[in-house]
Design a protein around this motif. Sequence first.
Motif, short mmCIF file in Angstrom:
data_model
loop_
_atom_site.label_atom_id
_atom_site.label_comp_id
_atom_site.label_asym_id
_atom_site.label_seq_id
_atom_site.Cartn_x
_atom_site.Cartn_y
_atom_site.Cartn_z
N SER A 59 -4.79 26.75 -45.39
CA SER A 59 -5.94 26.81 -44.70
C SER A 59 -7.04 25.74 -45.45
N LEU A 60 -8.22 25.64 -44.97
CA LEU A 60 -9.29 24.45 -45.40
C LEU A 60 -9.77 25.27 -46.70
N LEU B 97 -10.05 24.66 -52.44
CA LEU B 97 -9.86 25.02 -53.82
C LEU B 97 -9.08 24.18 -54.73
N LEU B 98 -7.88 23.85 -54.03
CA LEU B 98 -6.84 22.92 -54.78
C LEU B 98 -7.53 21.59 -55.18
N ARG C 259 -17.97 26.05 -61.64
CA ARG C 259 -18.27 25.62 -60.54
C ARG C 259 -16.98 26.09 -59.65
N SER C 260 -16.12 25.45 -59.96
CA SER C 260 -14.87 25.37 -59.09
C SER C 260 -14.25 26.95 -59.12
N SER C 261 -14.48 27.78 -60.34
CA SER C 261 -14.02 29.00 -60.26
C SER C 261 -14.88 30.14 -59.74
N ARG D 221 -4.01 29.25 -62.11
CA ARG D 221 -4.19 28.14 -61.28
C ARG D 221 -4.56 26.93 -61.83
N LEU D 222 -5.64 27.16 -62.69
CA LEU D 222 -6.28 26.08 -63.40
C LEU D 222 -5.37 25.54 -64.60
#
Length: 158
Positions: free
Chosen positions: A2-3, A8-9, A53-55, A71-72
């Motif tokens: 998905s977008l 996120l990736l 920010r990304s989290s 993931r990180l």
Amino acid sequence: MSLRSRLLLSYVLVVLAFLTVIVLGATILLRDNPVQTQVLTRELAGAARLVARSSRLAVQAGASPEQIIRRLSNAAPGDIRLMFVDGASGTVLADSGGALSGVNLYELSGGRPAGLTLEGEFESGGKRWLYAAQPVEIGRRSGTLVVAAAPAPSTKLC
């Protein structure tokens, strides 16, 4: 895919690239120099802002602190540690190193009772870690995202 997952990736990859550059630069520069320790701390602060920010996007997508840290940290350098800390209690909810999950980071860091300072140090596993922290919302609780790095063993911490 998905977008939302691709977005996120892409954030995770940018964060990991940034963390890698920080670790490599810090390893080269950090040699018994308190000024270089301050440089590393500033770089960690920049990394903490970016990771926070990304989290936030991942939390909004419904990911748990453990999932986000996993993931990180999958592609992060070994001497970078990422943690989510509960804002009220200081308990580490998720730790990329695994050793501090469930431990009170406020006590380790000598932080003020109301929480972590934005920059500082703590000791874990016989190593001193420099850290930078950023406040984040973890579900309905306030928390702190911590990015930590162990400086070279010969470094004197201020």
